[in-house]
Design an enzyme around this catalytic site. Structure first.
Site, short mmCIF file in Angstrom:
data_model
loop_
_atom_site.label_atom_id
_atom_site.label_comp_id
_atom_site.label_asym_id
_atom_site.label_seq_id
_atom_site.Cartn_x
_atom_site.Cartn_y
_atom_site.Cartn_z
N ASP A 1 -1.02 -5.49 9.38
CA ASP A 1 -1.97 -4.48 8.94
C ASP A 1 -3.22 -5.23 8.49
O ASP A 1 -3.19 -5.97 7.51
CB ASP A 1 -1.38 -3.67 7.78
CG ASP A 1 -2.34 -2.57 7.31
OD1 ASP A 1 -3.48 -2.48 7.83
OD2 ASP A 1 -1.94 -1.80 6.40
N LYS B 1 -13.38 -0.60 5.57
CA LYS B 1 -13.97 -1.43 4.51
C LYS B 1 -14.99 -2.41 5.06
O LYS B 1 -16.09 -2.51 4.53
CB LYS B 1 -12.90 -2.24 3.77
CG LYS B 1 -11.53 -1.63 3.75
CD LYS B 1 -11.34 -0.62 2.66
CE LYS B 1 -10.10 0.19 2.98
NZ LYS B 1 -9.51 0.84 1.88
N TRP C 1 0.86 -1.19 0.00
CA TRP C 1 0.00 0.00 0.00
C TRP C 1 0.90 1.24 0.00
O TRP C 1 1.84 1.32 0.81
CB TRP C 1 -0.88 -0.04 1.26
CG TRP C 1 -1.82 1.13 1.41
CD1 TRP C 1 -2.65 1.64 0.47
CD2 TRP C 1 -2.02 1.90 2.60
NE1 TRP C 1 -3.36 2.69 1.00
CE2 TRP C 1 -2.99 2.88 2.30
CE3 TRP C 1 -1.47 1.87 3.89
CZ2 TRP C 1 -3.44 3.80 3.24
CZ3 TRP C 1 -1.92 2.78 4.82
CH2 TRP C 1 -2.89 3.74 4.50
N1 KET Z 1 -3.83 -0.57 5.16
C1 KET Z 1 -4.06 -0.97 3.91
C2 KET Z 1 -3.38 -2.18 3.40
C3 KET Z 1 -4.95 -0.23 3.12
O1 KET Z 1 -5.16 -0.65 1.88
C4 KET Z 1 -5.57 0.93 3.63
C5 KET Z 1 -6.45 1.73 2.77
C6 KET Z 1 -5.30 1.27 4.96
C7 KET Z 1 -4.43 0.51 5.70
C8 KET Z 1 -5.90 2.46 5.63
O2 KET Z 1 -7.25 2.57 5.62
P1 KET Z 1 -8.02 3.51 6.66
O3 KET Z 1 -9.03 4.20 5.84
O4 KET Z 1 -7.03 4.45 7.26
O5 KET Z 1 -8.58 2.58 7.67
N2 KET Z 1 -6.45 1.64 1.50
C9 KET Z 1 -7.33 2.28 0.54
C10 KET Z 1 -7.64 3.71 0.81
C11 KET Z 1 -6.45 4.60 0.98
O6 KET Z 1 -5.48 4.54 0.22
O7 KET Z 1 -6.50 5.41 1.93
C12 KET Z 1 -6.75 2.07 -0.86
O8 KET Z 1 -5.68 1.47 -1.01
O9 KET Z 1 -7.42 2.47 -1.83
#
Ligand code: KET
Length: 454
Positions: free
Chosen positions: A264, A300, A183
């Site tokens: 994660d 999600k 990510w």
């Molecule tokens: N870890 C991973 C692996 C991840 O894909 C995301 C979010 C997060 C943590 C953080 O999510 P949060 O909203 O802080 O709980 N990924 C998607 C959104 C982004 O980039 O913020 C994405 O990859 O599209």
């Protein structure tokens, strides 16, 4: 391949160096924290109404993932399609608020005894307790032995950041190994916290699968005690996860080398549709009695994206260590954002502690996961029907929210320009943004990109 280093030297130097690099290279967003002060070096002494103290500030680029949505929003085309950010959409292409979430909000709203007081620095106690059970399992010995500390944080990102700040302050080894690729925010979160980021091999583009030997070799040569970031399930962006047998081998290797696992978990329930199955990787590590970190996100799996609800858990060897670790986490959190917001955590706690609501949630979660799996099949079939050159079976083999298509940057640019399809430049598409209605459009675009752009 040799792992690359992102930063070096002492913690304060590292913060300043990394900030300066951001400024000089004009790369990525500029992040300032409370420990960094920038003093304007402007020689102008007289007050000038037209002169901004920020006159020389460089324009920062958009975020590689969230910037895709910014570009999408600017496009007036009626056929535009946003497959960038990992956010669930319904068959109608609309964001989804789960019924169980609406119901929990109604309960919260009707309960006049609920107030808007500050939460403790560590967050809502019930939220923390049930979040730990969700990831580690109801009957986890580590929970029963009271040696896990869980703190409510600002979604997955905030949980990673708090964990990283804690490690930078209190852990002897400052190097964190993250998968190649991963990510896009991972290297930034860890670097800015003062850790030194290196990569371990993960994905093999030729097999479109796990580079398991490469992964083992890189972890074997990591310095003893190094931190290792692991995606609990549904690896982002590749959609490639180790099998349970491979997880077990990774565990044995990591424990024998004294490497510290930092999970994660942003997609629990989204990979298989089953919350327990998707937490197996974490539970294998906790079952051996060793220490580990886990960052959880409800963005999600409960669709609580903008509510920013998540948790950081640190599994310790004893209650005594856990309580001292908690005391230090509070010292990390208090000057950062004082204490976390109450609403989203109350929704999660309401759902997790009620048996009926919990099972209602699992049904809705499974429906989201199933719709994504069905989109994989539909896209695969559509490409086959068009005779698109290449083996597209990875679309149905990959796990979770994303397909790592193998399309290159030029092909992505072409699809955006000609077909108004928005996705990240590494060729990742969010399957959750697709619907039966839009699959043909995407398949046409991929077909054209593959046949017309090298
Ligand atoms: N870890 C991973 C692996 C991840 O894909 C995301 C979010 C997060 C943590 C953080 O999510 P949060 O909203 O802080 O709980 N990924 C998607 C959104 C982004 O980039 O913020 C994405 O990859 O599209």
């Amino acid at each position: 391949m040799r792992p690359q280093t992102h930063s070096s030297s002492s913690s304060t130097d590292r913060r300043l160096n990394s900030l300066l690099r951001h400024l000089q290279n004009n790369s990525n967003s500029i992040i300032m924290d409370s420990q960094t002060t920038i003093i304007s070096s402007s020689p102008t002494s007289a007050f000038n109404t037209n002169h901004s103290v920020f006159a020389n500030i460089p324009q920062g680029p958009e975020d590689p993932i969230l910037g895709v949505t910014v570009a999408y929003n600017k496009d007036p085309s009626p056929i535009k399609l946003n497959l960038g950010v990992g956010a669930y959409r319904t068959e109608e292409g609309k964001p989804l608020v789960l019924d169980v979430v609406r119901r929990a909000e109604q309960i919260i709203l009707n309960d006049r005894s609920r107030v808007k007081e500050y939460l403790p620095i560590t967050g809502l106690p019930d939220f923390n307790k049930f979040s730990a059970k969700l990831i580690f399992g109801n009957d986890s010995p580590a929970i029963q032995e009271n040696r896990i500390v869980t703190v409510q944080c600002l979604s997955g990102t905030g949980s990673l950041r708090v964990g990283a700040e804690f490690l930078a302050r209190h852990y002897h080894e400052r190097t964190i190994y993250i998968p190649q690729p991963t990510w896009g925010n991972h290297p930034k979160v860890f670097t800015i916290a003062g850790l030194s980021v290196k990569y371990y091999r993960y994905y093999d583009p030729t097999t479109r699968g796990l580079d398991f030997q490469g992964l083992l070799e890189d972890l074997r040569s990591a310095p003893s005690g190094a931190i290792v970031l692991l995606h609990a399930c549904a690896h982002n962006p590749t959609g490639v996860d180790p099998t349970l047998e491979q997880w077990e081998q990774i565990r044995q290797l990591m424990r024998s080398r004294g490497l510290l696992p930092f999970f994660d978990s942003a997609y629990q329930g989204f990979a298989s549709g089953n919350l327990d199955a998707d937490a197996q990787s974490v539970r294998i590590f906790v079952a051996d009695g060793g220490e580990c970190f886990a960052a959880q996100s409800y963005a999600k799996n409960m669709g609580l994206y903008g509510e920013r609800v998540g948790a950081l858990s640190i599994v310790c060897k004893s209650t005594d260590v856990a309580s001292r670790v908690e005391s230090q986490l509070k010292l990390v959190i208090r000057p950062m954002y004082s204490n976390p917001p109450i609403h989203g955590a109350s929704i999660v706690a309401t759902i997790l502690k009620d048996r009926n609501m919990f099972s209602e949630w699992t049904v809705e979660l499974k429906a989201m996961a199933d719709r994504i799996i069905s989109m994989r099949q539909q896209l695969f079939d559509a490409l086959r029907a068009r005779g698109t050159p290449g083996d597209w079976s990875h679309i149905i083999k990959q796990i979770g929210m994303f397909t790592f298509t193998g399309l290159n940057t030029e092909q992505v640019k072409f699809m955006t320009k000609e077909y108004h399809i928005y996705m990240t430049s590494d060729g990742r598409i969010s399957m959750a943004g697709l619907s039966s209605r839009t699959v043909p459009h995407l398949a046409d675009a991929i077909h054209a990109a593959v046949t017309r752009v090298a």
